[in-house]
Scaffold this motif. Structure first.
Motif, PDB file in Angstrom:
ATOM      1  N   GLU A 138       0.877  -1.170   0.000  1.00 32.31           N
ATOM      2  CA  GLU A 138       0.000   0.000   0.000  1.00 32.31           C
ATOM      3  C   GLU A 138       0.913   1.217   0.000  1.00 32.31           C
ATOM      4  O   GLU A 138       2.054   1.137   0.454  1.00 32.31           O
ATOM      5  N   PRO A 139       0.453   2.345  -0.520  1.00 29.74           N
ATOM      6  CA  PRO A 139       1.337   3.517  -0.590  1.00 29.74           C
ATOM      7  C   PRO A 139       1.883   3.900   0.787  1.00 29.74           C
ATOM      8  O   PRO A 139       1.134   4.007   1.760  1.00 29.74           O
ATOM      9  N   ALA A 140       3.211   4.052   0.836  1.00 26.99           N
ATOM     10  CA  ALA A 140       3.881   4.438   2.081  1.00 26.99           C
ATOM     11  C   ALA A 140       5.226   5.072   1.737  1.00 26.99           C
ATOM     12  O   ALA A 140       5.863   4.699   0.753  1.00 26.99           O
ATOM     13  N   GLU A 141       5.632   6.028   2.559  1.00 30.43           N
ATOM     14  CA  GLU A 141       6.939   6.642   2.369  1.00 30.43           C
ATOM     15  C   GLU A 141       7.998   5.672   2.908  1.00 30.43           C
ATOM     16  O   GLU A 141       7.888   5.200   4.044  1.00 30.43           O
ATOM     17  N   ARG A 142       8.998   5.370   2.071  1.00 31.58           N
ATOM     18  CA  ARG A 142      10.028   4.390   2.421  1.00 31.58           C
ATOM     19  C   ARG A 142      11.409   4.991   2.167  1.00 31.58           C
ATOM     20  O   ARG A 142      11.609   5.732   1.208  1.00 31.58           O
ATOM     21  N   SER A 143      12.357   4.609   2.993  1.00 34.95           N
ATOM     22  CA  SER A 143      13.736   5.062   2.808  1.00 34.95           C
ATOM     23  C   SER A 143      14.427   4.205   1.750  1.00 34.95           C
ATOM     24  O   SER A 143      13.991   3.081   1.447  1.00 34.95           O
ATOM     25  N   LEU A 144      15.525   4.708   1.215  1.00 36.61           N
ATOM     26  CA  LEU A 144      16.306   3.909   0.268  1.00 36.61           C
ATOM     27  C   LEU A 144      16.900   2.690   0.961  1.00 36.61           C
ATOM     28  O   LEU A 144      17.108   1.657   0.332  1.00 36.61           O
ATOM     29  N   ARG A 145      17.115   2.803   2.248  1.00 38.92           N
ATOM     30  CA  ARG A 145      17.550   1.643   3.038  1.00 38.92           C
ATOM     31  C   ARG A 145      16.500   0.529   2.927  1.00 38.92           C
ATOM     32  O   ARG A 145      16.821  -0.629   2.676  1.00 38.92           O
ATOM     33  N   TRP A 146      15.229   0.888   3.072  1.00 35.67           N
ATOM     34  CA  TRP A 146      14.136  -0.090   2.955  1.00 35.67           C
ATOM     35  C   TRP A 146      14.059  -0.639   1.526  1.00 35.67           C
ATOM     36  O   TRP A 146      13.867  -1.836   1.323  1.00 35.67           O
ATOM     37  N   VAL A 147      14.213   0.230   0.519  1.00 35.76           N
ATOM     38  CA  VAL A 147      14.148  -0.212  -0.879  1.00 35.76           C
ATOM     39  C   VAL A 147      15.211  -1.280  -1.134  1.00 35.76           C
ATOM     40  O   VAL A 147      14.935  -2.310  -1.765  1.00 35.76           O
ATOM     41  N   ALA A 148      16.416  -1.058  -0.637  1.00 41.19           N
ATOM     42  CA  ALA A 148      17.498  -2.037  -0.819  1.00 41.19           C
ATOM     43  C   ALA A 148      17.137  -3.364  -0.162  1.00 41.19           C
ATOM     44  O   ALA A 148      17.259  -4.431  -0.773  1.00 41.19           O
ATOM     45  N   VAL A 149      16.675  -3.305   1.076  1.00 39.27           N
ATOM     46  CA  VAL A 149      16.342  -4.538   1.807  1.00 39.27           C
ATOM     47  C   VAL A 149      15.135  -5.225   1.172  1.00 39.27           C
ATOM     48  O   VAL A 149      15.097  -6.458   1.059  1.00 39.27           O
ATOM     49  N   HIS A 150      14.169  -4.463   0.729  1.00 44.17           N
ATOM     50  CA  HIS A 150      13.006  -5.045   0.055  1.00 44.17           C
ATOM     51  C   HIS A 150      13.436  -5.764  -1.233  1.00 44.17           C
ATOM     52  O   HIS A 150      12.926  -6.844  -1.552  1.00 44.17           O
ATOM     53  N   THR A 151      14.368  -5.185  -1.953  1.00 38.81           N
ATOM     54  CA  THR A 151      14.874  -5.812  -3.173  1.00 38.81           C
ATOM     55  C   THR A 151      15.571  -7.126  -2.842  1.00 38.81           C
ATOM     56  O   THR A 151      15.398  -8.123  -3.554  1.00 38.81           O
ATOM     57  N   LEU A 152      16.332  -7.142  -1.763  1.00 45.31           N
ATOM     58  CA  LEU A 152      16.961  -8.388  -1.315  1.00 45.31           C
ATOM     59  C   LEU A 152      15.892  -9.435  -1.010  1.00 45.31           C
ATOM     60  O   LEU A 152      16.026 -10.608  -1.370  1.00 45.31           O
ATOM     61  N   HIS A 153      14.806  -9.015  -0.363  1.00 45.20           N
ATOM     62  CA  HIS A 153      13.710  -9.944  -0.092  1.00 45.20           C
ATOM     63  C   HIS A 153      13.142 -10.501  -1.392  1.00 45.20           C
ATOM     64  O   HIS A 153      12.895 -11.707  -1.517  1.00 45.20           O
ATOM     65  N   GLU A 154      12.927  -9.648  -2.389  1.00 44.86           N
ATOM     66  CA  GLU A 154      12.420 -10.106  -3.685  1.00 44.86           C
ATOM     67  C   GLU A 154      13.340 -11.175  -4.275  1.00 44.86           C
ATOM     68  O   GLU A 154      12.874 -12.206  -4.767  1.00 44.86           O
ATOM     69  N   LEU A 155      14.643 -10.926  -4.239  1.00 46.14           N
ATOM     70  CA  LEU A 155      15.617 -11.882  -4.774  1.00 46.14           C
ATOM     71  C   LEU A 155      15.521 -13.222  -4.058  1.00 46.14           C
ATOM     72  O   LEU A 155      15.468 -14.274  -4.692  1.00 46.14           O
TER      73      LEU A 155
END
Length: 174
Positions: A138-155
């Motif tokens: 859902e729409p939420a403000e996220r840090s680039l730190r979160w974006v990196a970790v979220h991408t790791l989760h996707e992988l």
């Protein structure tokens, strides 16, 4: 709200963010190994309707890495940009994921991880806290730190998905 994933056991530890660049490369190598060592027919087969094949998961992860790279760059250029949804489900058909050559996807996924990792390696410490509006789940403000970790989760998560969709070798335990 916790982002931890009960299905794969991934914990969103934002302190991992600086190591995601190298971890993305490690995961890309695992995908490449899977794509290069598995018969194409097994990679392209959907075990059930509505569930992606291992090849489709690999294509998705390649595109996630490229999209996330652009999102990080956008957040460095603009204050709190809104991340456009990537159209994950539409891409499967629009880009013909199931028809792509596994060796091409292996190379592209490795290149995408390198491009994403380069952007993360070049982030100054202060930029890890820059934000964007991320639309999923859902729409939420996220840090680039979160974006990196979220991408790791996707992988990680989708590598498990892809492996679960492959036939088990004869004699393999459950």
């Amino acid at each position: 709200m916790t982002d931890d994933c009960a299905e794969c056991g991934f914990a969103y530890d934002l302190e991992l963010a600086p190591s995601v660049a190298s971890l993305a490369g490690e995961y890309a190598a695992r995908y490449a190994d899977l794509l290069l060592r598995t018969e194409r027919s097994a990679l392209a087969r959907r075990a059930e309707a509505g569930v992606w094949s291992p090849l489709e998961y690999a294509c998705h992860v390649r595109d996630v890495l490229l999209v996330q790279r652009e999102r990080v760059l956008s957040a460095r250029r603009t204050d709190t940009p809104v991340a456009t949804p990537m159209g994950r489900d539409e891409r499967v058909e629009h880009e013909g994921y199931a028809l792509q050559d596994p060796s091409d996807v292996a190379r592209q996924l490795t290149d995408a991880a390198s491009l994403f990792g380069n952007v993360l390696h070049r982030l100054p410490a202060v930029d890890w806290e820059r934000t964007l509006v991320y639309s999923y789940p859902e729409p939420a403000e996220r840090s680039l730190r979160w974006v990196a970790v979220h991408t790791l989760h996707e992988l990680r998560h989708h590598l498990l998905d892809a492996r679960r969709r492959l036939p088990r070798p004869a004699g393999a335990e459950n």
